[in-house]
Scaffold this motif. Structure first.
Motif, PDB file in Angstrom:
ATOM      1  N   ASN A   1      -6.375  12.499 -11.226  1.00 18.46           N
ATOM      2  CA  ASN A   1      -7.094  12.894 -12.451  1.00 18.46           C
ATOM      3  C   ASN A   1      -6.806  14.380 -12.680  1.00 18.46           C
ATOM      4  OD1 ASN A   1      -9.211  14.512 -11.095  1.00 18.46           O
ATOM      5  ND2 ASN A   1      -9.782  12.523 -10.241  1.00 18.46           N
TER       6      ASN A   1
ATOM      7  N   ASP B   1       0.866  -1.175   0.000  1.00 14.11           N
ATOM      8  CA  ASP B   1       0.000   0.000   0.000  1.00 14.11           C
ATOM      9  C   ASP B   1       0.909   1.234   0.000  1.00 14.11           C
ATOM     10  OD1 ASP B   1      -1.586   2.158   0.737  1.00 14.11           O
ATOM     11  OD2 ASP B   1      -2.587   1.095   2.370  1.00 14.11           O
ATOM     12  N   ILE B   2       0.809   2.046  -1.020  1.00 15.82           N
ATOM     13  CA  ILE B   2       1.749   3.172  -1.184  1.00 15.82           C
ATOM     14  C   ILE B   2       1.586   4.226  -0.090  1.00 15.82           C
ATOM     15  CG2 ILE B   2       0.364   4.641  -2.733  1.00 15.82           C
ATOM     16  CD1 ILE B   2       3.029   4.896  -4.424  1.00 15.82           C
TER      17      ILE B   2
ATOM     18  N   SER C   1       0.972   1.856  -9.905  1.00 18.77           N
ATOM     19  CA  SER C   1       0.862   1.502 -11.322  1.00 18.77           C
ATOM     20  C   SER C   1      -0.105   2.480 -11.987  1.00 18.77           C
ATOM     21  CB  SER C   1       0.363   0.062 -11.441  1.00 18.77           C
ATOM     22  OG  SER C   1       0.174  -0.269 -12.790  1.00 18.77           O
TER      23      SER C   1
ATOM     24  N   SER D   1      -2.435   4.554 -14.256  1.00 22.37           N
ATOM     25  CA  SER D   1      -3.383   4.346 -15.381  1.00 22.37           C
ATOM     26  C   SER D   1      -3.887   2.914 -15.565  1.00 22.37           C
ATOM     27  CB  SER D   1      -2.809   4.833 -16.730  1.00 22.37           C
ATOM     28  OG  SER D   1      -2.840   6.241 -16.809  1.00 22.37           O
ATOM     29  N   THR D   2      -3.410   1.945 -14.788  1.00 26.47           N
ATOM     30  CA  THR D   2      -3.829   0.554 -15.056  1.00 26.47           C
ATOM     31  C   THR D   2      -5.044   0.115 -14.248  1.00 26.47           C
ATOM     32  OG1 THR D   2      -2.369  -0.497 -13.424  1.00 26.47           O
ATOM     33  CG2 THR D   2      -1.440  -0.069 -15.622  1.00 26.47           C
ATOM     34  N   GLY D   3      -5.639   1.018 -13.479  1.00 23.56           N
ATOM     35  CA  GLY D   3      -6.868   0.701 -12.739  1.00 23.56           C
ATOM     36  C   GLY D   3      -8.064   1.239 -13.505  1.00 23.56           C
ATOM     37  N   VAL D   4      -8.700   2.247 -12.939  1.00 20.89           N
ATOM     38  CA  VAL D   4      -9.883   2.882 -13.550  1.00 20.89           C
ATOM     39  C   VAL D   4      -9.595   3.321 -14.992  1.00 20.89           C
ATOM     40  CG1 VAL D   4     -11.422   4.888 -13.368  1.00 20.89           C
ATOM     41  CG2 VAL D   4     -10.734   3.676 -11.311  1.00 20.89           C
ATOM     42  N   TYR D   5      -8.379   3.759 -15.286  1.00 17.17           N
ATOM     43  CA  TYR D   5      -8.057   4.293 -16.616  1.00 17.17           C
ATOM     44  C   TYR D   5      -7.753   3.214 -17.658  1.00 17.17           C
ATOM     45  CZ  TYR D   5      -8.170   9.174 -15.018  1.00 17.17           C
ATOM     46  OH  TYR D   5      -8.552  10.416 -14.550  1.00 17.17           O
TER      47      TYR D   5
ATOM     48  N   GLY E   1     -10.389  11.247  -5.834  1.00 19.64           N
ATOM     49  CA  GLY E   1     -11.182  10.289  -6.601  1.00 19.64           C
ATOM     50  C   GLY E   1     -11.150   8.949  -5.911  1.00 19.64           C
ATOM     51  N   GLY E   2     -11.257   7.873  -6.688  1.00 19.54           N
ATOM     52  CA  GLY E   2     -11.218   6.519  -6.119  1.00 19.54           C
ATOM     53  C   GLY E   2      -9.808   5.954  -6.188  1.00 19.54           C
ATOM     54  N   GLY E   3      -9.699   4.629  -6.114  1.00 20.40           N
ATOM     55  CA  GLY E   3      -8.420   3.938  -6.285  1.00 20.40           C
ATOM     56  C   GLY E   3      -7.336   4.473  -5.360  1.00 20.40           C
ATOM     57  N   VAL E   4      -6.139   4.534  -5.887  1.00 25.37           N
ATOM     58  CA  VAL E   4      -4.991   4.962  -5.078  1.00 25.37           C
ATOM     59  C   VAL E   4      -5.125   6.445  -4.697  1.00 25.37           C
ATOM     60  CG1 VAL E   4      -3.439   5.480  -7.035  1.00 25.37           C
ATOM     61  CG2 VAL E   4      -2.491   4.744  -4.842  1.00 25.37           C
ATOM     62  N   ASP E   5      -5.743   7.229  -5.558  1.00 25.50           N
ATOM     63  CA  ASP E   5      -5.980   8.655  -5.288  1.00 25.50           C
ATOM     64  C   ASP E   5      -6.834   8.819  -4.019  1.00 25.50           C
ATOM     65  OD1 ASP E   5      -6.100  11.396  -5.660  1.00 25.50           O
ATOM     66  OD2 ASP E   5      -7.370  11.321  -7.448  1.00 25.50           O
TER      67      ASP E   5
END
Ligand code: AR6
Length: 167
Positions: free
Chosen positions: A24, A10-11, A115, A117-121, A30-34
């Motif tokens: 974004n 976990d970063i 990583s 862009s490899t999730g939601v994007y 937002g969601g994810g790591v953000d």
């Protein structure tokens, strides 16, 4: 020889000079790591990000780390995957390159990336891993301060993809 390592984790928990956020273009969370970074850093991060009035894809902005163990957070919006013919590869490389440059300008020695862009994007994972590792490898010999870059992967599949690009 190249000071790049790949870990699973976990970063928000990593103690480095700077962590990078897969943001974004609003930079307002937002969601994810953000989402995880904003929750862990605390509400002061939102206030700091507001002052940028957004950030174009592939560029980067820096804030303090607030409640995180990292001293700085570098925010970069990676590209949304639209099939690969819309400059996605170059924009992803720009996100890594511009984040590393900003870290170096702030005298950071250790930097951690998720990583981007490899999730939601939805950027294809192997293709993203190849671009990320190549960009980091090319950057390191040009750096004044950055000498250790860690890819922090949240799941086994992501860990395997980045690990496979190291050799
Ligand atoms: N530590 C490390 N990696 C993580 C963590 C964590 N705590 N949480 C998730 N990941 P994503 P993107 C991984 O979707 O594709 C946001 O809403 C995740 O498993 O976070 O660049 C932004 O606001 C995946 O491998 O970022 C943007 O709108 C990787 O981080 C959009 O998502 C990236 O997934 C950006 O999408």
């Amino acid at each position: 020889m190249h000071n790049i390592n790949v870990i699973k984790g976990d970063i928000t928990k990593v103690k480095v000079d700077a962590i990078v956020n897969a943001a974004n273009t609003t930079l307002m969370g937002g969601g994810g790591v953000d989402g995880a970074i904003h929750r862990a850093a605390g509400p002061a991060l939102y206030n700091a990000c507001e002052k940028f009035h957004g950030c174009p894809t592939g560029e980067a902005r820096i804030t303090g780390g607030f409640n995180l163990p990292a001293e700085f957070i570098i925010h970069t919006p990676g590209p949304v995957w639209h099939g690969g013919d819309n400059g996605e590869d170059q924009l992803l490389a720009n996100s890594y390159q511009n984040s590393l440059q900003l870290a170096d300008q702030h005298l950071c020695r250790t930097v951690a990336f998720p990583s981007i862009s490899t999730g939601v994007y939805a950027f294809p994972l192997q293709r993203a891993a190849k671009i990320a590792i190549a960009t980091i490898k090319n950057f390191l010999p040009t750096a004044n301060y950055v000498d250790q870059v860690t890819m922090v992967c949240f799941d086994d599949r992501t860990f395997a993809a980045y690990q496979s690009q190291l050799y």
